[in-house]
Scaffold this active site. Structure first.
Site, PDB file in Angstrom:
ATOM      1  N   HIS A 236      48.361  46.569  39.112  1.00 35.66           N
ATOM      2  CA  HIS A 236      47.332  45.554  38.926  1.00 35.66           C
ATOM      3  C   HIS A 236      46.252  46.171  38.048  1.00 35.66           C
ATOM      4  CE1 HIS A 236      44.223  42.651  39.881  1.00 35.66           C
ATOM      5  NE2 HIS A 236      45.093  41.906  40.532  1.00 35.66           N
ATOM      6  N   ARG A 257      39.218  37.492  36.152  1.00 34.56           N
ATOM      7  CA  ARG A 257      39.640  37.392  34.752  1.00 34.56           C
ATOM      8  C   ARG A 257      39.983  35.946  34.416  1.00 34.56           C
ATOM      9  NH1 ARG A 257      44.351  39.940  33.751  1.00 34.56           N
ATOM     10  NH2 ARG A 257      44.667  40.440  35.931  1.00 34.56           N
TER      11      ARG A 257
END
Ligand SMILES: Cc1cc2nc3c(=O)[nH]c(=O)nc-3n(C[C@H](O)[C@H](O)[C@H](O)COP(=O)(O)OP(=O)(O)OC[C@H]3O[C@@H](n4cnc5c(N)ncnc54)[C@H](O)[C@@H]3O)c2cc1C
Lengths: 572, 240
Positions: A236, A257
């Protein structure tokens, strides 16, 4: 050895284990179902830790086909298409069941319907969630449904190894250990469901819960089950940097994000412009994580070997409202996510590879079903954020349904007593032998070795070196002994030795497969073969145990039965 | 921050020991160190026989509640620096039986939890996820209260739970509230009967011990007060 007879044995109480128990019971309430779980029920594992949410098609402007294509595209097209298709078609049923039967209440949008937020790699915003800590709601409510039913729950009880019959082709239960008392016993069952959640915790920096150490996969491997694409590990991109604290590597969720948070290197450059100008920070995890890593390796990282995640331009009020859990977490290290940039690092997160299953979770061994992260294939070379808890709920349900059906038809087959005893003696060894070999340095070494040699950027030589070292470490861990051998109750050190042996077992599979795949795709990046090579490597790498600890590899072409190659060419 | 901590650590093996003892240890400090880091450091490097419970390490699973310097806290979310002292006493969560060292048996906690029928039962007429506008007060503060991770901190802090074995305690009552206030649920009245007992909501004396220690900043007292209100409404026939 104490023996419990059961129709169905379930190992694990994450999304997959809980749903399997619920469905098996509701299919046939007369079955004796035993669910054993390493932690407290619903508290161990990663389903509990799900932050961002769950992908599902609910909106009329979205479609199952789009979700399917996104999943394959994200997965580098080596997904098992049947598993991916089942994932996306069953997801609406799983979410419906969570709301209507389990009582979850996902966040609502302005129109009063379930809200869906943006995640990376998706052609439509389809992630349902409860703020930014979704798992608490899902896994907080599931055990209550289990309590309402006559299901035997054995907490703080771990599976050690599977029991087999019929020349090893059928699984008939497992040998387990009660962590609280240290007693080893067995469950003789018609059907065994493995749902222990895989684990990417063999890396120095990682995100999963500490109770996950690849136990289920290691057990399946030792029992002779087949695996697929074990080289595919997901890193990740945004793990929190927190120095030596256990908070290090914990996740800052992808929704940040999705909402527009940006990444900068130590020089203040928005480096995703270079790696994926079209999608920037909303590119898929494999790409963003690797870009972070490359920047750090090129000496453009931050002081603490990371990059910066910056959400401050989104407005402090917005960040605090939408991501309260993330803001709190960052506050623990004295930073303010809503108002300043925060140092992050790639962190090992998830295993796409796992046991081979069909769409009903049947593994290559009779009597053995595998669901959730322990199974491989649905996500190919890279899993989309939000498809993980989707997978464990969808396939947990299916495993439960099939288990109930099988258990209603079959008899309990006898286990091999000598095998059971051998397993017991093996895992008692750390308590009986007096080698003074300490497990903790071994664990540290594996984590460093895997991070450096089989991590985000791999090369043939380094992987080879790692394999040699892992073999030696497996032997060394087998010699490890517990310091205080008179205490069997809740002995963490003893359990750690078992954990480490399992971690090495899974790491060997990861490394062996990573050496074999001489190309780069999804989570697997070979510096010596940096290109994706569709003419030679549109294949799945399968492996299973050979002899004692050896590994046999085979390869199979990816079956392109739903999305044909011509179509893939068009959406690439 | 000083370079080490003086730890007083509770040790007890009910199988062998006549009574608990305290172990004194020095632990080196580092940046961002949490109590979970302290006990892990001790177990990995100083005394491998120590037991404690943990899992997620990010405050989501509620496995690692301990009694630290006189107060229940989640080990993973308690920064050493926030304690503002070098001297730290670590004990198991109060009001629960001890399995070994810092590990308590959560069984009595969950037995009470089960008493309030914690499982959602859907109303027959609800076949799809309901439409609820965010600005309606339909969900009151249910969702906030559902953020409970059942860690037991409030249970360990509650002076009523300490002295009344029967008392359902704040977490079970809080969970009951989230279901009784949920208009989608089919057995709200039945559940309200369970909590409308002397050992139910009426045993809460509104001392807010629970709310002071909740690592999720939940105020169970508020749920309990709302339940009391509903119990009264039920008596006069208004809550159905
Ligand atoms: C921090 C974090 C955030 C995440 N966020 C998201 C997200 O937003 N969206 C998403 O889709 N996915 C997310 N994921 C991934 C997702 O959590 C997993 O894909 C999914 O939860 C796996 O479910 P599972 O049921 O297979 O395993 P888990 O939920 O991990 O459960 C495994 C269970 O097995 C038990 N167990 C382990 N070993 C044994 C043993 N030997 N014997 C018996 N029991 C055992 C464990 O205690 C646990 O109960 C996240 C993962 C992490 C780590």
């Amino acid at each position: 050895m104490e023996t419990i007879k059961a129709d169905i044995l379930i190992l694990g109480s994450g999304g997959a284990g809980l749903f399997a128990a619920l469905h098996a019971y509701d299919c046939n309430p007369h079955l004796k179902i035993v669910m054993a779980t390493k932690g407290l029920v619903g508290k161990g594992g990663c389903s509990r830790m799900v932050q961002g949410g769950l992908n599902v098609v609910l909106n009329e402007n979205d479609s199952i086909e789009k979700h399917f294509k996104d999943t394959l595209k994200g997965g580098g097209f080596i997904n098992n298409q049947e598993l991916a298709w089942t994932l996306v078609t069953d997801a609406p049923k799983a979410v419906h069941e969570l709301e209507v039967k389990v009582g979850c209440f996902f966040d609502r949008g302005e129109d009063g319907r379930i809200h869906q937020k943006a995640f990376a790699g998706q052609s439509f915003d389809r992630t349902v969630h409860v703020a930014d800590l979704t798992g608490i709601q899902i896994i907080g409510r599931m055990p209550d449904q289990i309590f309402a039913r006559d299901i035997t729950v054995l907490e703080e009880t771990r599976g050690l190894d599977l029991l087999t019959a019929e020349d090893g082709n059928r699984v008939v239960g497992a040998v387990l250990s009660n962590i609280r008392t240290g007693e080893i016993f067995l469950v003789n069952a018609k059907v065994t469901i493995i749902a222990t959640g895989g684990s990417a915790s063999m890396f120095k920096i990682s995100a999963p819960s500490f109770d996950k150490t690849g136990d289920g996969m290691a057990m399946c491997f030792r029992a002779g089950a087949e695996f697929v694409d074990m080289e595919m590990v997901q890193f990740h991109p945004t793990g929190l940097i927190a120095g030596k604290s256990r908070l290090n590597g914990s996740l800052l969720e992808e929704g940040l994000r999705g909402a527009g948070a940006r990444l900068y290197n130590g020089l203040g450059e928005r480096f995703m412009e270079k790696y994926d100008p079209e999608h920037l920070e909303r590119s898929t995890r494999d790409r963003v994580a690797r870009s972070n890593y490359m920047e750090i390796m090129a000496g453009r990282g931050t002081k603490n070997n990371g990059v910066y995640l910056d959400a401050s331009h989104l407005g402090a009020a917005f960040v605090e409202e939408k991501f309260p859990g993330m803001v709190e977490r960052v506050k623990d290290i004295g930073k303010d996510l809503a108002r300043e940039k925060v140092e992050v690092t790639p962190t090992a997160h998830y295993q796409m590879g796992g046991a081979i299953i069909d769409t009903n979770c049947q593994s290559s061994l009779k009597g053995l079903l595998v669901a959730g992260e322990d199974a491989g294939g649905a996500h190919g070379a890279n899993r989309l954020g939000g498809n993980g808890i989707c997978d464990s709920t969808v396939y947990g349900r299916r495993a439960g349904d099939l288990a109930a059906e099988l258990a209603s038809q079959e008899h309990v087959l006898p286990y091999d007593e000598a095998e059971a005893e051998k397993i017991r003696m093996r895992w008692l060894r750390p308590m009986t032998q007096e080698s003074r070999e300490n497990i903790y340095p071994i664990r540290d070494e594996i984590e460093n070795l895997m991070w450096e040699n089989v991590g985000l950027v791999r090369t043939g030589n380094k992987i080879k070196e790692a394999i040699g070292r892992l073999d030696a470490l497996l032997e060394k861990a087998g010699r490890a002994s517990v310091e205080n051998r008179f205490i069997r109750q809740y002995n963490l050190e003893w359990n750690n030795i078992i954990d480490v042996i399992n971690l090495i077992t899974v790491s060997r599979m990861v490394a062996t497969s990573a050496l074999y795949r001489e190309e780069s795709r999804g989570g697997h990046y070979r510096e010596d073969f940096p290109k994706t090579d569709n003419s030679n490597w549109l294949i799945n790498i399968c492996q299973k145990r050979k002899d004692d600890t050896g590994i046999e590899l085979t390869q199979k072409p990816v079956v392109l039965n739903r999305l044909k190659w011509e179509e893939i060419e068009n959406i690439k | 921050m000083s370079d080490h901590l003086n730890i007083r650590l509770f040790r007890f093996n009910p199988e062998i020991d006549v009574e608990p003892r305290f172990e004194e240890l020095q632990v080196p400090t580092f940046e961002n160190m949490a109590i979970l880091d302290v006990v892990m450091h001790i177990q990995n490097y100083l005394d491998r026989s120590l037991s404690f419970r943990f899992s997620c390490r990010v405050g989501m699973c509620g496995s690692c509640a301990l009694y630290v310097n006189g107060r229940p806290r989640l080990a993973c979310r308690t920064q050493v620096s926030a304690l503002k002292t070098q001297n730290i006493t670590i004990m198991p969560l109060p009001n629960l039986p001890i399995i070994r060292d810092l590990v308590v048996d959560m069984e009595p906690f969950f037995e009470k939890w089960k008493k309030i029928k914690p499982y959602y039962v859907s109303r027959k007429d609800i076949v799809d996820p309901v439409v609820v506008h965010p600005d309606s007060n339909e969900r009151e503060f249910i969702d906030e209260m559902l953020d409970c991770i059942a860690c037991g901190c409030c249970y360990g802090a509650c002076s009523m739970a300490a002295t009344n074995e029967e008392f359902l305690g704040p977490p079970a009552l809080n969970r009951a509230y989230t279901l009784i206030a949920d208009k989608r649920d089919a057995i709200r009245v039945e559940r309200l009967k369970v909590v409308d007992k002397s050992y139910g909501v009426w045993r809460c004396h509104t001392q807010f011990n629970c709310s002071e220690v909740c690592p999720k900043n939940i105020v169970p007292t508020r749920s309990i007060q709302n339940l009391k209100k509903r119990c009264v409404l039920k008596k006069i026939g208004v809550f159905k």
